[in-house]
Design a protein around this motif. Sequence first.
Motif, PDB file in Angstrom:
ATOM      1  N   PRO A  76      75.952  43.092  58.108  1.00 48.93           N
ATOM      2  CA  PRO A  76      77.255  42.702  58.780  1.00 48.93           C
ATOM      3  C   PRO A  76      77.903  43.768  59.560  1.00 48.93           C
TER       4      PRO A  76
ATOM      5  N   ASP B 286      85.109  44.612  51.638  1.00 45.68           N
ATOM      6  CA  ASP B 286      84.021  44.132  50.935  1.00 45.68           C
ATOM      7  C   ASP B 286      84.055  42.556  50.370  1.00 45.68           C
TER       8      ASP B 286
ATOM      9  N   PRO C 271      82.743  37.908  62.921  1.00 41.31           N
ATOM     10  CA  PRO C 271      81.816  39.133  62.486  1.00 41.31           C
ATOM     11  C   PRO C 271      80.429  38.730  63.016  1.00 41.31           C
TER      12      PRO C 271
ATOM     13  N   LEU D 150      81.784  48.396  61.318  1.00 43.07           N
ATOM     14  CA  LEU D 150      82.025  47.756  60.590  1.00 43.07           C
ATOM     15  C   LEU D 150      83.512  47.862  59.748  1.00 43.07           C
ATOM     16  N   THR D 151      84.371  46.824  60.055  1.00 40.33           N
ATOM     17  CA  THR D 151      85.732  46.984  59.541  1.00 40.33           C
ATOM     18  C   THR D 151      86.186  45.990  58.463  1.00 40.33           C
ATOM     19  N   LEU D 152      85.270  45.086  58.401  1.00 37.18           N
ATOM     20  CA  LEU D 152      85.532  44.044  57.499  1.00 37.18           C
ATOM     21  C   LEU D 152      85.556  44.633  55.855  1.00 37.18           C
TER      22      LEU D 152
ATOM     23  N   GLU E 295      85.800  40.443  52.095  1.00 34.39           N
ATOM     24  CA  GLU E 295      85.785  39.277  52.936  1.00 34.39           C
ATOM     25  C   GLU E 295      84.232  39.135  53.454  1.00 34.39           C
ATOM     26  N   MET E 296      83.543  40.353  53.120  1.00 37.31           N
ATOM     27  CA  MET E 296      82.064  40.147  53.462  1.00 37.31           C
ATOM     28  C   MET E 296      81.454  39.143  52.392  1.00 37.31           C
TER      29      MET E 296
ATOM     30  N   LEU F 110      82.234  35.772  53.187  1.00 37.72           N
ATOM     31  CA  LEU F 110      81.609  35.340  54.425  1.00 37.72           C
ATOM     32  C   LEU F 110      80.293  34.783  54.167  1.00 37.72           C
TER      33      LEU F 110
ATOM     34  N   PRO G  51      86.961  50.760  56.475  1.00 36.02           N
ATOM     35  CA  PRO G  51      85.984  50.754  57.713  1.00 36.02           C
ATOM     36  C   PRO G  51      85.460  51.754  58.226  1.00 36.02           C
TER      37      PRO G  51
ATOM     38  N   THR H 237      81.048  44.660  62.901  1.00 36.22           N
ATOM     39  CA  THR H 237      81.948  44.391  63.851  1.00 36.22           C
ATOM     40  C   THR H 237      81.787  44.326  65.284  1.00 36.22           C
TER      41      THR H 237
ATOM     42  N   ARG I 257      81.208  43.794  71.347  1.00 36.65           N
ATOM     43  CA  ARG I 257      81.737  43.047  70.305  1.00 36.65           C
ATOM     44  C   ARG I 257      81.583  41.581  70.529  1.00 36.65           C
TER      45      ARG I 257
END
Length: 221
Positions: A99, A11, A126, A7-9, A13-14, A17, A30, A101, A120
């Motif tokens: 969530p 917080d 995502p 997971l690289t998103l 951004e999550m 989304l 990440p 990546t 991926r």
Amino acid sequence: MCGRFVLTLPDDEMARLFGAAPANDLPPVPNFNICPTNRVHAVVSDGAQRRLTAMRWGFLPHWYKTLTDGPLLINARAETIAEKPAFRAACRERRCILPATGFYEWTKDDAGNRLPWYIRPADGAPIAFAAVWQLWERGEERLVTCAIVTTGANDAMSAIHHRMPVTLAPDDYALWLGEDGKGAATLMSSAPEDRFVFHRVDAKVNSNRAHGADLIQPLVA
């Protein structure tokens, strides 16, 4: 199955989304090697509001007396989730989204060595893992735990493993989270053939102590 993921998103951004209000105690990102028993990000809904919160990856049925009272349930099979005593109530009432990546899977060579692959989305979007959760309490100990739902692999993924995680499209989030009534069982299917791409990565990811962005880089022969 799904035994490790990435997971690289950020917080925020999550939260954007998934249209969810973020908690204050989310795990750091990440993270390129999320392992069972780690704290993970999860999206839940009470029907009126979505929340981005933290859970322990490794579902603990309510009858477990200790954290190690039975097998570590990191995955729940879509084909039997509605029947298994550990998961059937959660499948009806406590569904969530994790969530991600990307995720890892393993094959073996002729000598039995485990060869890791990084998987991926082909479009770079995502991933939303379908999951279920359970509150486990013993005395003063209180944990919110979860398991990722898996199904049979599609033809493309079957070259690596016979199982794969159930992943959700954005239009399906509301149904899985229980906001759009019943019918979530229809979402527990394999991803389209062109959904994922994959490549070999270095075996150092086999260790749960390994960290860093180099874990997902293609293996150089």
